[in-house]
Design an enzyme around this catalytic site. Structure first.
Site, PDB file in Angstrom:
ATOM      1  N   GLU A  28      59.382  53.421  29.944  1.00  0.00           N
ATOM      2  CA  GLU A  28      60.042  53.020  28.708  1.00  0.00           C
ATOM      3  C   GLU A  28      61.350  52.341  29.088  1.00  0.00           C
ATOM      4  O   GLU A  28      62.232  52.950  29.697  1.00  0.00           O
ATOM      5  CB  GLU A  28      60.328  54.245  27.825  1.00  0.00           C
ATOM      6  CG  GLU A  28      61.094  53.914  26.544  1.00  0.00           C
ATOM      7  CD  GLU A  28      61.355  55.148  25.660  1.00  0.00           C
ATOM      8  OE1 GLU A  28      60.411  55.955  25.464  1.00  0.00           O
ATOM      9  OE2 GLU A  28      62.497  55.301  25.190  1.00  0.00           O
TER      10      GLU A  28
ATOM     11  N   LYS B 233      58.150  61.914  20.147  1.00  0.00           N
ATOM     12  CA  LYS B 233      59.340  62.511  20.760  1.00  0.00           C
ATOM     13  C   LYS B 233      59.344  63.970  20.317  1.00  0.00           C
ATOM     14  O   LYS B 233      59.566  64.260  19.136  1.00  0.00           O
ATOM     15  CB  LYS B 233      60.599  61.791  20.275  1.00  0.00           C
ATOM     16  CG  LYS B 233      61.910  62.401  20.759  1.00  0.00           C
ATOM     17  CD  LYS B 233      63.124  61.566  20.309  1.00  0.00           C
ATOM     18  CE  LYS B 233      64.434  62.170  20.811  1.00  0.00           C
ATOM     19  NZ  LYS B 233      65.602  61.351  20.450  1.00  0.00           N
TER      20      LYS B 233
ATOM     21  N   GLU C  33      68.178  52.787  14.505  1.00  0.00           N
ATOM     22  CA  GLU C  33      68.947  53.547  15.480  1.00  0.00           C
ATOM     23  C   GLU C  33      69.154  52.673  16.715  1.00  0.00           C
ATOM     24  O   GLU C  33      68.200  52.120  17.267  1.00  0.00           O
ATOM     25  CB  GLU C  33      68.202  54.853  15.837  1.00  0.00           C
ATOM     26  CG  GLU C  33      69.019  55.743  16.745  1.00  0.00           C
ATOM     27  CD  GLU C  33      68.485  57.183  16.804  1.00  0.00           C
ATOM     28  OE1 GLU C  33      67.842  57.640  15.833  1.00  0.00           O
ATOM     29  OE2 GLU C  33      68.707  57.830  17.843  1.00  0.00           O
TER      30      GLU C  33
ATOM     31  N   TRP D 202      76.816  66.427  26.908  1.00  0.00           N
ATOM     32  CA  TRP D 202      77.080  65.292  26.023  1.00  0.00           C
ATOM     33  C   TRP D 202      78.513  64.776  26.204  1.00  0.00           C
ATOM     34  O   TRP D 202      79.028  64.050  25.351  1.00  0.00           O
ATOM     35  CB  TRP D 202      76.824  65.677  24.556  1.00  0.00           C
ATOM     36  CG  TRP D 202      75.352  65.734  24.234  1.00  0.00           C
ATOM     37  CD1 TRP D 202      74.317  65.380  25.040  1.00  0.00           C
ATOM     38  CD2 TRP D 202      74.746  66.161  23.011  1.00  0.00           C
ATOM     39  NE1 TRP D 202      73.105  65.574  24.411  1.00  0.00           N
ATOM     40  CE2 TRP D 202      73.340  66.051  23.152  1.00  0.00           C
ATOM     41  CE3 TRP D 202      75.247  66.636  21.784  1.00  0.00           C
ATOM     42  CZ2 TRP D 202      72.434  66.390  22.140  1.00  0.00           C
ATOM     43  CZ3 TRP D 202      74.338  66.973  20.776  1.00  0.00           C
ATOM     44  CH2 TRP D 202      72.946  66.853  20.960  1.00  0.00           C
TER      45      TRP D 202
ATOM     46  N   ARG E  19      71.013  67.821  34.168  1.00  0.00           N
ATOM     47  CA  ARG E  19      70.185  67.123  33.175  1.00  0.00           C
ATOM     48  C   ARG E  19      69.218  66.148  33.836  1.00  0.00           C
ATOM     49  O   ARG E  19      68.088  65.968  33.377  1.00  0.00           O
ATOM     50  CB  ARG E  19      71.094  66.368  32.197  1.00  0.00           C
ATOM     51  CG  ARG E  19      70.334  65.414  31.294  1.00  0.00           C
ATOM     52  CD  ARG E  19      71.215  64.815  30.227  1.00  0.00           C
ATOM     53  NE  ARG E  19      70.519  63.716  29.549  1.00  0.00           N
ATOM     54  CZ  ARG E  19      71.059  62.936  28.635  1.00  0.00           C
ATOM     55  NH1 ARG E  19      72.321  63.131  28.260  1.00  0.00           N
ATOM     56  NH2 ARG E  19      70.371  61.967  28.064  1.00  0.00           N
TER      57      ARG E  19
ATOM     58  N   ASP F 228      69.548  58.364  30.891  1.00  0.00           N
ATOM     59  CA  ASP F 228      69.338  57.715  29.594  1.00  0.00           C
ATOM     60  C   ASP F 228      69.811  56.276  29.546  1.00  0.00           C
ATOM     61  O   ASP F 228      70.873  56.004  28.999  1.00  0.00           O
ATOM     62  CB  ASP F 228      70.031  58.523  28.491  1.00  0.00           C
ATOM     63  CG  ASP F 228      69.658  58.025  27.095  1.00  0.00           C
ATOM     64  OD1 ASP F 228      68.730  57.209  26.979  1.00  0.00           O
ATOM     65  OD2 ASP F 228      70.302  58.467  26.128  1.00  0.00           O
TER      66      ASP F 228
ATOM     67  N   GLU G 265      71.908  49.519  23.953  1.00  0.00           N
ATOM     68  CA  GLU G 265      72.655  50.705  23.524  1.00  0.00           C
ATOM     69  C   GLU G 265      73.844  50.982  24.433  1.00  0.00           C
ATOM     70  O   GLU G 265      74.937  51.286  23.964  1.00  0.00           O
ATOM     71  CB  GLU G 265      71.716  51.921  23.509  1.00  0.00           C
ATOM     72  CG  GLU G 265      72.445  53.225  23.198  1.00  0.00           C
ATOM     73  CD  GLU G 265      71.517  54.441  23.183  1.00  0.00           C
ATOM     74  OE1 GLU G 265      70.299  54.270  23.362  1.00  0.00           O
ATOM     75  OE2 GLU G 265      72.033  55.566  22.998  1.00  0.00           O
TER      76      GLU G 265
ATOM     77  N   LYS H 257      61.415  57.207  30.492  1.00  0.00           N
ATOM     78  CA  LYS H 257      62.505  56.228  30.586  1.00  0.00           C
ATOM     79  C   LYS H 257      62.713  55.836  32.040  1.00  0.00           C
ATOM     80  O   LYS H 257      62.506  56.651  32.945  1.00  0.00           O
ATOM     81  CB  LYS H 257      63.806  56.808  30.022  1.00  0.00           C
ATOM     82  CG  LYS H 257      63.804  56.962  28.511  1.00  0.00           C
ATOM     83  CD  LYS H 257      65.173  57.391  27.983  1.00  0.00           C
ATOM     84  CE  LYS H 257      65.114  57.538  26.454  1.00  0.00           C
ATOM     85  NZ  LYS H 257      66.417  57.861  25.848  1.00  0.00           N
TER      86      LYS H 257
ATOM     87  N   GLU I 178      66.193  66.559  22.071  1.00  0.00           N
ATOM     88  CA  GLU I 178      67.361  66.296  21.233  1.00  0.00           C
ATOM     89  C   GLU I 178      67.168  66.791  19.802  1.00  0.00           C
ATOM     90  O   GLU I 178      67.465  66.086  18.843  1.00  0.00           O
ATOM     91  CB  GLU I 178      67.695  64.797  21.226  1.00  0.00           C
ATOM     92  CG  GLU I 178      68.108  64.296  22.600  1.00  0.00           C
ATOM     93  CD  GLU I 178      68.554  62.822  22.605  1.00  0.00           C
ATOM     94  OE1 GLU I 178      69.499  62.505  23.325  1.00  0.00           O
ATOM     95  OE2 GLU I 178      67.940  62.026  21.888  1.00  0.00           O
TER      96      GLU I 178
END
Lengths: 687, 687
Positions: free
Chosen positions: A361, A262, A137, A533, A310, A339, A367, A334, A266
């Site tokens: 993290e 996790k 991923e 999203w 968020r 994100d 990404e 994170k 999500e």
């Protein structure tokens, strides 16, 4: 209209250097002056340390080097004490770390001063988002080096072992001491017998290099593969199932590191599915690990499609739990509150959770930063993050100090980086992406390092030209320094800012096309898709202006930060402009500090990003005489693609936002070459 | 690396002018001061002349204008004598031409001086490469306005008639007096009864506007649709068949113009199939036309895959026939010796055939110049061609004077342009492509016009802003002239040179991708394809250098030109650099007049082309306040695409040629953003 500005170019062209494929990473040195090694102890780890010294010694020929494992209170964890010819440590791994430090200094020409060198973080981990079928991923460098599908999925071949050994050595050389072998979106099959047998084989290769293995788990495993009716963390059968599973793991892998989880994130299952808290879930697992010294890393990456911003949700959910976690639980947060965006402010959880071990993290895999196509050196982003001032315990409470044990008495300190490694010959897809793996390891070891130093080291190790000939020393000639090291270093150090410029300047965030997180998609908002999203949720462009109002008149996310930062962020006049549209919705005519309007400034930023990549192309082309032909050509091709992409980003975002701003792109800026409707049509066809 | 050069832009944005779709071409004026018209004669053509005057008069209100058809030896053909309020001519069409001239001068503000104005060429024709199924060979503006497939293929609708009328009026307004209604690659069905009935309907609409209809024919029609065993031009039955066919046509269309013939060219049948010459074929047809005053236009576009340089073949084949053609045969010669390239020297047949009527064939449709996507004003190319010095009858023997009757006593003078017209609302696909239709007509009328004057007229007619409001006069304010007319004119006048720069500078030619003639394909050479259909045949790149040697050491095509031109072209030092690689194969290090090497100069030229298109984008964007929104936006989008294309051209050609030159692209030039292998792969996938 002016043309044909010519300069006669006297630069030598097409010097064909030996080709390199990049597989040797920053470990290309093959020189070996003779060296005598004195070491009373022997172990697999010390054997590696000796071998490395013998193969890479660049000090005076026939020197004697002493390796001494001896307790010293000034030495912490797997740190070491280094002098020119001596390495002392509390552990064998400390010796190995010292050997790599010594060799690196010899290779880069850095002075070796007598010093105790301790790591900033106890645990320095790579997170591999590798799936059992071999896919990764957000992986852009081929399939997994650990997993594959097919008949030989669980067969451990010599090729596997060789690759894992190279992987372990590379990690050890930069101080990484743990690997989570599978995706946080974990398969329950990860805990099955045959999978664990393969983990055992991997662990055996990694162990001598001081690297512990960890696994991501699916919280609903008891029900999914254990035959239980529930996975409720307070259910006695569930508790027992996990205890037994952990025990089983330790019977196979005696030095197993722990779990990464996790949960309730999500769509992943978690304790909240059973009316329990994150603490309930994490503690239950932590209890199972307690007898074995293992740890649980519990991710705080949680958000749901509510009316709440968020960016605030992780803080809201985890802050009330501060102090409720076992001491072998670490909350993995994170770097930013959303994100892994090209630029985010730090997550307000750092420094705020004072009674809990909290670990950052970071994402090494790009990404949101151009995958393995864009040259983006992430060290500057991480440095910016680590040096961010939280003010939680007064001035100097940087994120680094809040997480590395300098301020809070955390039981464990740790840092994780989501790996960019795959089966590609050069490991990372882009030769320069190797620098991000390198930088993560170096910052995890020493969170006070500068990106400039890291870039300098990495370039010297990765591109020095004498490592394959017969001379004993890499030679950093003035010519090489001026025409290769300096310009390439400048590119690296500026590259993340360039990406921010051409993707999301001034605090814009998450305006990617759906799914792939590569190209632009500020328009992307399919009917029925949850709004958080979709990019419009984040950029909030309208005829008035642009940006997400997180000030007290908006979502008030600024309140999650400590004063005086909170007030500073709350006012657009004091908010750093790099975060401006993260925290504020501002008029298109808002006056920037340089006197330009917001709209004009956005235009110039995007254009600057494109021009920066163009400059990198020129600089890299000029560097051709200093690079082997294969790596030169591969990087050149990637830069071309990056430049095209940068232009698409600029055009897409400016043309999209222009629909709202209804203002011209300043006429001294190069015009778009793409047509908005076509970009949108192309993007939507993909979905 | 410098960034963020900002200039505060005070330009007014988003003035939304009324939208225009471009359908009205350069005939947008709707003002109508009252005017009295005195004319003794009446005819359909004179009725149009009066109507145009009444609808478009911009002179003093209530003036009296006299239209007088009266023989005057100073007036030639359909020319006219013009004074402020009087038009005199030998023919009704002369009056109409005079009316359009008068109105244009009123609209553009050009002074009206007493003068006799005669056309340069007797026949000023559009060639439509329209097929009976409605498709158009090399058409980029939709389907045919004349032909369509389907059940109503031969039904003449009111919509058809309206469109043909608009077409006729537009042509008449610029002096075009003939239309070849179908493709030179002709279907034999063109001569069938039902097709001819449709031609009749078209002719009836065109006739009052002074436009004659012509047809392209297939030379093998006697065998294909006539039931004969042969199409041998010397066969009595064939001769009779054609005589009858021509007679039949004239019975339907009494003022029919004649035939256009592509014979023994690119696979088309012709007299050589029967061992006869082009003269045999053309003369046989000419004899059939003689009784009716019709003509035969016989194309000299012939070449075959022999060892002889393609550029020499037409000359070799036709020169021996000079003097053998009937006086109602005109040899139609493309401007250059190869095929409508962005730049070619003139065909050596011009001026060389002294005893034959020779007419230039120009290409208005942009087959090799970016189709309907690129803004390329072709007038400068045609002007360059027409003013080319042949030296055939001493200095001053330009192509124009060699073909317009000034030098040789041609029975007929003529010029043809391959049309760019289709069913697109704006006729030509690109709003600026209308200027090429316009320019062709104007140059056909007056081959001494400058492109600057033509551009000036066209912009004023096409973009003046007052034509749709109630003021009586178009207003060319200083603001409009400085900020719109001048920059747009500059773009137009430079645009063809820009295209040459980014496509094929310095005499390079025919390095297009196969088939579509749009993008670059210097590499294109599929196995088995005849070499003269592949770019390497033309560019001849190798490790030594670049270019086609047509000097005496090569194919000696220079020998087909008259001295002193022949010697001038033969020597690279005296050959104009714009034709350098057309005539010479030169070393990559060949020293150009500016001191640069050939390789560097090529690089700078390609880059200059890209920068020029970027400049056009800027200038056009700045012009937004002066253009209606629809045309502004459509041109803006096309320029974006053109800019992307220019970049692809530059990258493809430089990266391809660099494989041979093995020299760096000068480092002050923006680097390629495309990767050669990918460009080639993409191109080859298409084939």
């Amino acid at each position: 209209m002016k043309r044909l500005i010519g300069v006669f170019m006297a630069v030598c062209f097409s010097i064909a250097l030996f080709a390199e494929n990049g597989h040797n990473l920053w470990l290309r040195n093959k020189s070996n002056n003779p060296v005598n090694i004195v070491s009373k102890k022997s172990s697999a780890t010390l054997a590696i340390a000796k071998e490395e010294l013998q193969q890479g010694w660049l000090g005076e020929a026939n020197s004697t080097v002493t390796l001494l494992v001896k307790q010293d209170k000034t030495i912490k964890g797997d740190g070491f004490k280094l002098t020119t010819n001596n390495i002392q440590a509390n552990t064998d791994l400390g010796i190995l770390n010292g050997v790599y430090e010594l060799l690196r200094r010899q290779q880069t020409g850095e002075a070796i001063q007598d010093a105790v060198i301790n790591p900033s973080y106890e645990l320095r981990l790579l997170n591999h988002w590798d799936n059992l079928d071999g896919s990764i991923e957000r992986g852009y460098a081929g399939l997994s080096i650990f997993w594959r599908k097919g008949d030989d999925a669980f067969k451990v071949t010599e090729t596997d072992k060789q690759l894992w050994k190279e992987y372990a050595r590379a990690n050890a050389s930069i101080g990484i001491n743990g690997s989570v072998l599978n995706n946080v979106n974990a398969s329950p099959d990860m805990l099955k017998k045959e999978t664990l047998e393969r983990v055992k084989a991997i662990a055996e290769i990694l162990r001598p290099y001081g690297i512990k293995t960890y696994l991501s788990i699916k919280f609903s495993s008891p029900a999914m593969i254990g035959g239980l009716k529930t996975s409720d963390p307070l259910d006695p059968e569930v508790i027992t199932w996990w205890k037994n599973k952990v025990k089983e793991i330790y019977s196979i892998i005696p030095d197993f590191g722990g779990f990464l989880v996790k949960a309730n994130s999500e769509g992943q299952p978690g304790p909240q599915d059973f009316g329990r808290t994150h603490a309930d879930g994490a503690n239950m697992l932590a209890d199972a690990f307690k007898p074995f010294g293992g740890i649980v890393m519990w991710r705080a990456f949680v958000y749901s499609p509510s009316t709440e911003d968020r960016a605030k949700q992780a803080y809201n959910e985890f802050m009330p739990l501060d102090g409720q976690f076992r001491d072998n639980v670490i909350i993995q947060v994170k770097n930013g509150p959303v994100d892994f965006q090209p630029r985010e402010p730090f997550s307000p959880l750092f420094g705020a959770m004072k009674k809990t071990s909290v670990m950052p993290e970071l994402q090494i895999t790009q990404e949101y930063l151009g995958h393995s196509t864009h040259l983006v050196f992430l060290s500057t982003m991480w440095e910016e993050f680590l040096k961010s001032e939280t003010y939680q315990e007064g001035s100097g409470s940087t994120v680094a100090r809040c997480t590395d044990g300098s301020i809070f008495p955390q039981k464990h300190t740790a840092i994780a980086g989501v790996s960019n490694i795959g089966l590609d010959t050069n490991w990372c897809g882009h030769h320069f992406a190797q620098s991000n793996w390198y930088a993560f390891g170096r910052l995890a070891w020493n969170d006070q390092l500068t990106s400039k130093q890291i870039a300098d080291e990495w370039i010297k190790l990765t591109f020095n030209q004498t490592s394959s000939d017969n001379s004993k020393q890499p030679l950093f000639s003035p010519d090489w320094i001026v025409n290769f090291l300096n310009p390439v270093e400048e590119i690296m150090l500026e590259s993340r800012e360039a990406a921010v410029n051409y993707m999301m300047p001034l605090g814009l965030h998450h305006i990617f096309a759906g799914d792939h997180h590569y190209g632009p998609g500020p328009w992307y908002a399919p009917k029925g898709l949850r709004s958080d999203w979709t990019p419009p949720y984040y950029h909030k462009a309208d005829s008035d202006g642009l940006g997400f109002d997180r000030s007290p008149t908006g979502s008030n996310a600024v309140s999650q930060y400590h004063e005086p930062l909170s007030s500073q962020l709350a006012d657009p006049k004091t908010c750093p402009e790099i975060y401006l549209l993260w925290f504020h919705h501002l008029s298109w005519d808002y006056k920037m500090q340089n006197g330009k309007t917001l709209w004009d400034e956005i235009c110039y930023r995007y254009d600057t990003g494109v021009q920066q990549v163009r400059d990198y192309q020129k600089e890299w082309d000029k560097a051709e005489p200093y690079v082997d032909s294969q790596r030169f050509g591969e990087v050149q091709s990637k830069l071309r693609e990056q430049c095209k992409n940068a232009q698409i980003w600029k055009d897409a975002c400016l043309l999209y936002f222009q629909q709202f701003s209804k203002r011209p792109i300043p006429y001294d800026i190069e015009r778009p070459v793409n047509v908005l409707d076509e970009l949108i049509k192309k993007d939507m066809k993909r979905h």
